[in-house]
Design a protein around this motif. Sequence first.
Motif, mmCIF file in Angstrom:
data_model
loop_
_atom_site.group_PDB
_atom_site.id
_atom_site.type_symbol
_atom_site.label_atom_id
_atom_site.label_comp_id
_atom_site.label_asym_id
_atom_site.label_seq_id
_atom_site.Cartn_x
_atom_site.Cartn_y
_atom_site.Cartn_z
ATOM 1 N N LEU A 144 73.064 112.124 112.998
ATOM 2 C CA LEU A 144 74.017 111.848 111.922
ATOM 3 C C LEU A 144 73.323 111.744 110.565
ATOM 4 N N GLU A 145 72.103 111.222 110.576
ATOM 5 C CA GLU A 145 71.359 111.052 109.331
ATOM 6 C C GLU A 145 70.540 112.288 108.971
ATOM 7 N N GLY A 146 70.614 113.337 109.799
ATOM 8 C CA GLY A 146 69.925 114.585 109.492
ATOM 9 C C GLY A 146 68.454 114.605 109.860
ATOM 10 N N ALA A 147 68.015 113.645 110.664
ATOM 11 C CA ALA A 147 66.605 113.574 111.034
ATOM 12 C C ALA A 147 66.287 114.498 112.207
ATOM 13 N N GLU A 148 65.039 114.867 112.336
ATOM 14 C CA GLU A 148 64.573 115.620 113.502
ATOM 15 C C GLU A 148 64.396 114.658 114.672
ATOM 16 N N VAL A 149 64.911 115.024 115.818
ATOM 17 C CA VAL A 149 64.801 114.186 117.015
ATOM 18 C C VAL A 149 63.742 114.772 117.944
ATOM 19 N N ARG A 150 62.766 113.964 118.299
ATOM 20 C CA ARG A 150 61.714 114.380 119.223
ATOM 21 C C ARG A 150 61.866 113.576 120.509
ATOM 22 N N GLU A 151 62.164 114.270 121.598
ATOM 23 C CA GLU A 151 62.418 113.618 122.873
ATOM 24 C C GLU A 151 61.253 113.834 123.837
ATOM 25 N N VAL A 152 60.876 112.772 124.532
ATOM 26 C CA VAL A 152 59.777 112.811 125.487
ATOM 27 C C VAL A 152 60.327 112.471 126.868
ATOM 28 N N PRO A 153 60.267 113.392 127.821
ATOM 29 C CA PRO A 153 60.849 113.140 129.150
ATOM 30 C C PRO A 153 60.248 111.917 129.835
ATOM 31 N N LEU A 154 61.097 111.186 130.545
ATOM 32 C CA LEU A 154 60.632 110.087 131.378
ATOM 33 C C LEU A 154 59.739 110.627 132.492
ATOM 34 N N ILE A 155 58.867 109.790 133.007
ATOM 35 C CA ILE A 155 58.066 110.124 134.183
ATOM 36 C C ILE A 155 58.554 109.240 135.324
ATOM 37 N N ASP A 156 59.270 109.845 136.259
ATOM 38 C CA ASP A 156 59.862 109.111 137.376
ATOM 39 C C ASP A 156 60.636 107.886 136.891
ATOM 40 N N GLY A 157 61.434 108.093 135.870
ATOM 41 C CA GLY A 157 62.307 107.038 135.359
ATOM 42 C C GLY A 157 61.684 106.121 134.336
ATOM 43 N N GLU A 158 60.374 106.266 134.072
ATOM 44 C CA GLU A 158 59.672 105.372 133.153
ATOM 45 C C GLU A 158 59.349 106.070 131.832
ATOM 46 N N HIS A 159 59.266 105.277 130.765
ATOM 47 C CA HIS A 159 58.835 105.810 129.479
ATOM 48 C C HIS A 159 57.416 106.374 129.577
ATOM 49 N N ASP A 160 57.221 107.567 129.026
ATOM 50 C CA ASP A 160 55.891 108.145 128.891
ATOM 51 C C ASP A 160 55.357 107.696 127.530
ATOM 52 N N LEU A 161 54.764 106.522 127.494
ATOM 53 C CA LEU A 161 54.340 105.930 126.223
ATOM 54 C C LEU A 161 53.258 106.747 125.540
ATOM 55 N N ASN A 162 52.350 107.320 126.303
ATOM 56 C CA ASN A 162 51.321 108.171 125.697
ATOM 57 C C ASN A 162 51.938 109.434 125.115
ATOM 58 N N GLY A 163 52.912 109.978 125.825
ATOM 59 C CA GLY A 163 53.615 111.151 125.316
ATOM 60 C C GLY A 163 54.349 110.856 124.027
ATOM 61 N N ILE A 164 54.933 109.665 123.933
ATOM 62 C CA ILE A 164 55.620 109.258 122.700
ATOM 63 C C ILE A 164 54.619 109.129 121.560
ATOM 64 N N LEU A 165 53.480 108.516 121.833
ATOM 65 C CA LEU A 165 52.444 108.382 120.794
ATOM 66 C C LEU A 165 52.001 109.749 120.278
ATOM 67 N N ASP A 166 51.901 110.720 121.172
ATOM 68 C CA ASP A 166 51.465 112.064 120.786
ATOM 69 C C ASP A 166 52.449 112.747 119.841
ATOM 70 N N ARG A 167 53.730 112.356 119.886
ATOM 71 C CA ARG A 167 54.745 113.006 119.058
ATOM 72 C C ARG A 167 54.926 112.344 117.697
ATOM 73 N N ILE A 168 54.280 111.218 117.483
ATOM 74 C CA ILE A 168 54.370 110.524 116.190
ATOM 75 C C ILE A 168 53.468 111.204 115.168
ATOM 76 N N ASP A 169 54.002 111.421 113.963
ATOM 77 C CA ASP A 169 53.187 111.936 112.867
ATOM 78 C C ASP A 169 53.563 111.224 111.574
ATOM 79 N N HIS A 170 53.093 111.734 110.450
ATOM 80 C CA HIS A 170 53.297 111.029 109.179
ATOM 81 C C HIS A 170 54.749 111.063 108.701
ATOM 82 N N GLN A 171 55.598 111.881 109.322
ATOM 83 C CA GLN A 171 57.015 111.920 108.963
ATOM 84 C C GLN A 171 57.874 111.103 109.927
#
Length: 367
Positions: free
Chosen positions: A125-152
């Motif tokens: 709704l706010e026009g932002a880019e959405v970056r989705e990281v698949p769960l691993i067997d139902g759990e958050h992939d925290l390292n995968g989420i960290l990898d998708r973070i950048d300066h924006q």
Amino acid sequence: MKWNSQILNLNAYQPGKSIEEVKRAYNLEHIYKLASNENPYGYSNKVKKVVDEEGSSTFSYYPDGYATDLRGELSKFLGIEPTKLIFTNGADELLHIIAKALLASGKNTVMATPTFSQYKHNSLLEGAEVREVPLIDGEHDLNGILDRIDHQTAIVWICSPNNPTGIYISDANLQEFLNQVPKDVLVVLDEAYFDYVCADDYYDALSLVNKYSNLIVVRTFSKIYGLASFRIGYGVASEEIIKALEPVRQPFNTNVLAQKAALAALKDQEFVTRCRNLNREELERFYQFCDQHSLKYYPSQTNFILIDFQCDGDEVFSFLLSKGYIVRSGKQLGAPTCVRISVGTREQNEGVMKAMEAFLNHTSAIK
């Protein structure tokens, strides 16, 4: 009309079917709603007393926009400063406020998938880019989420326990993650179901708010307190974050009855404990059912369970609906071969298990 382009491909939130709707469609007398993770035991008698008393009050005045009484009581209950709280029309409104305050075209936000759908919806709704990281067997992939973070990146959304899988993040894993998130990225920790958690290694979110200046915790009175219809939730964060979010909040966003009901509910922790214990007992019965029928499920720290039937989730949903049980098809939740079932009373759970057994017998007979 000059609609904003980002809304044109969005769909409105689809709630579970209503009881009356199913009664009419299937000509059934008794319908059991196990789709929206509501408290089957209702709410505290202390809330009922307040509602009955307020029924004769005048409603011609605006509510207290600062929720002063509730703020004071909740701050004492949580052991935090009143200035670290924000109250909203359900947790949903707070999620919307956060997105509106931080997201825009040119920014991005990171989240798991599948998880609560409104994170993505509000972000788009706010026009932002959405970056989705698949769960691993139902759990958050925290390292995968960290990898998708950048300066924006402006926001990271974390749902723990996660909806729809019910799996939580341990204290050690969450703190390791928070230590690596850039300090200018807000971490939204959605704890809608934390009152149901029994795990020994679950974190203390309020202590984490004091430790991490870029963290906001989102909670609600809709679940274990049984106040879903009143629409009242709250956030806990540093004074700086709350001060930044407050101007985005509508002036009178929580109503008189909601504030009084939440205040009364908060004072009945015996009710909360009883509901948590009953929910845990019934979850164990669902586990036994799944083990008995070789069904994969996700061990839950919530008041729902996600069960994988290894077939079209809509097929299971429709069969159970015909038997008078409203559940949630996993196809709507990013788990297409599953159904999510809210934990009901003993009677309701026994009934839906019999219906699930009938479905399994039906499908095996067809094969």
